[in-house]
Design an enzyme around this catalytic site. Structure first.
Site, PDB file in Angstrom:
ATOM      1  N   CYS A   1      -4.627  -8.189  15.451  1.00  0.00           N
ATOM      2  CA  CYS A   1      -3.624  -8.378  14.405  1.00  0.00           C
ATOM      3  C   CYS A   1      -2.393  -7.510  14.678  1.00  0.00           C
ATOM      4  CB  CYS A   1      -4.236  -8.025  13.054  1.00  0.00           C
ATOM      5  SG  CYS A   1      -3.158  -8.329  11.660  1.00  0.00           S
TER       6      CYS A   1
ATOM      7  N   CYS B   1      -8.639  -7.866   8.582  1.00  0.00           N
ATOM      8  CA  CYS B   1      -7.184  -7.728   8.550  1.00  0.00           C
ATOM      9  C   CYS B   1      -6.520  -8.928   7.887  1.00  0.00           C
ATOM     10  CB  CYS B   1      -6.679  -7.567   9.983  1.00  0.00           C
ATOM     11  SG  CYS B   1      -4.889  -7.394  10.125  1.00  0.00           S
TER      12      CYS B   1
ATOM     13  N   GLY C   1       0.806  -1.208   0.000  1.00  0.00           N
ATOM     14  CA  GLY C   1       0.000   0.000   0.000  1.00  0.00           C
ATOM     15  C   GLY C   1       0.839   1.257   0.000  1.00  0.00           C
TER      16      GLY C   1
END
Length: 372
Positions: A108, A204, A21
């Protein structure tokens, strides 16, 4: 951004968690520009349905590699899928079986990004890990403090409240003082092919998908009745695990001839009777509670505040800070009273405490009620 007070930054090894990302990409660029010895790691954490249309791991890994090529830094891949299943996904399923609504992003971060990844990076000789989270960390007199990002709209400390002193001491947040439009501008300026890539959403590391279909693969649904608070049956639900308090969409309750056509909302879950209680008002009184009990508490400093303690809290991401008082803390449980009644305090979600810009910690909501 976070600056390290070091005279020889090239001697400091920083491994960046590269997701593919734009945020982690720019984080890597900024650290490289500061002169640190930067490398990247791409984490693979889900293998259950690699061939599905929802799994973007191959595309994300390719984007991460392209960014690392531009920056001339190395990229390794590491597989944490076993740790993810055991530490995150199993808990995720257990919570849904109990009729609660968990937040896997928080677990996460706690178990994968700032534990499994950090442990791996340290074993590889890293002094620090870095991520693309929007948050800040500062050290004062030997104590690390977790602060909100400068971009209030992107601040992610709500998802990071479980971090401890060791994790903060070895983590960097290069985007803490940068706003998102500037991050995208820097990515485009750098020639990153992912500069316009949309932010990830969904579960996630698992991604966007038909939630009912996905959950049904692991937990058998138990349909039941939808009732009004007065006990009138108005429909059937497909399983309590598919609904959350305050939900409007997806209830499937059609209009009844001669009845009010206002939209329906989830007001309560009655687990013992397997009944979903619904009502026709966004601001139905049953949705508003001024007190909650929370457990699984974590304090960033390592110690709880003295109670009663006045501060602010969020019970969902991007919610404006709400004034509250932590009335008591007993072992691993806290009682929190809000100045103003809060809508849809949801068991399984997190309440996160703030004092000004500082994230103090938080816990998991167990129960909410009203008191005078």
């Amino acid at each position: 951004m976070t600056q390290l007070n070091k005279t020889q930054p090239d001697k400091i090894n920083v491994i960046v968690g590269m997701s593919g990302g734009v945020d982690s990409s720019v984080a890597a660029r900024l650290l490289s520009e500061q002169g640190y010895n930067v490398s990247g790691i791409f984490m693979r954490n889900w293998e259950e349905d690699d061939n599905s249309q929802h799994c973007t791991a191959a595309e994300d890994a390719n984007d991460a590699m392209n960014v690392c090529d531009v920056l001339d830094i190395s990229l390794d891949a590491v597989n944490f899928s076993q740790q993810y299943w055991e530490r995150v996904f199993d808990y995720f399923l257990q919570e849904y079986r109990c009729g609660r609504t968990p937040n896997p992003d928080i677990l996460c971060n706690k178990e994968i990004k700032f534990k499994a990844f950090l442990d791996h990076a340290r074993q590889q000789g890293a002094d620090f890990i870095a991520t693309g989270h929007y948050a800040r960390s500062v050290e004062r007199d030997g104590q690390y403090h977790l602060l909100k990002a400068l971009d209030d709209n992107k601040d992610q400390t709500y998802f990071l409240y479980t971090l401890n002193q060791y994790q903060l001491a070895h983590s960097l947040f290069p985007l803490g003082e940068i706003e998102k439009p500037e991050v995208r501008r820097l990515a485009q300026e750098s020639g990153f092919a992912n500069h316009a890539k949309k932010d990830s959403t969904g579960i996630c590391f698992i991604g966007e998908r038909n939630f009912k279909k996905f959950l049904n693969q692991y937990i058998p649904a138990q349909p039941g009745k939808m009732e009004t608070p007065e006990g009138e049956v108005v429909g059937e639900h497909s399983g309590l695990m598919f609904y959350t308090l305050g939900q409007r969409q997806g209830l499937g309750i059609g209009g009844t001839k001669g009845a009010d056509s206002a939209p329906w909302y989830v007001l309560e879950k009655e687990l013992q009777r397997n009944v979903l209680v619904v009502g026709q008002s966004h601001d139905h009184p049953l949705l508003y509670k001024n007190r909650l009990n929370a457990s699984q508490l974590h304090w960033v400093s390592g110690a709880p505040p003295q109670t009663p303690y006045r501060c602010h809290a969020k019970t969902r991401y991007r919610q404006p800070d709400q004034p509250c008082t932590i009335e008591s803390i007993d072992n691993d449980c806290a009682i929190v009273r809000f100045t103003t009644a809060q809508r849809a305090l949801t068991p399984g979600q997190s309440v996160v405490f703030y004092y000004g810009d500082e994230c103090l910690g938080g816990g998991t909501i167990d129960h909410a009620d009203n008191t005078t």
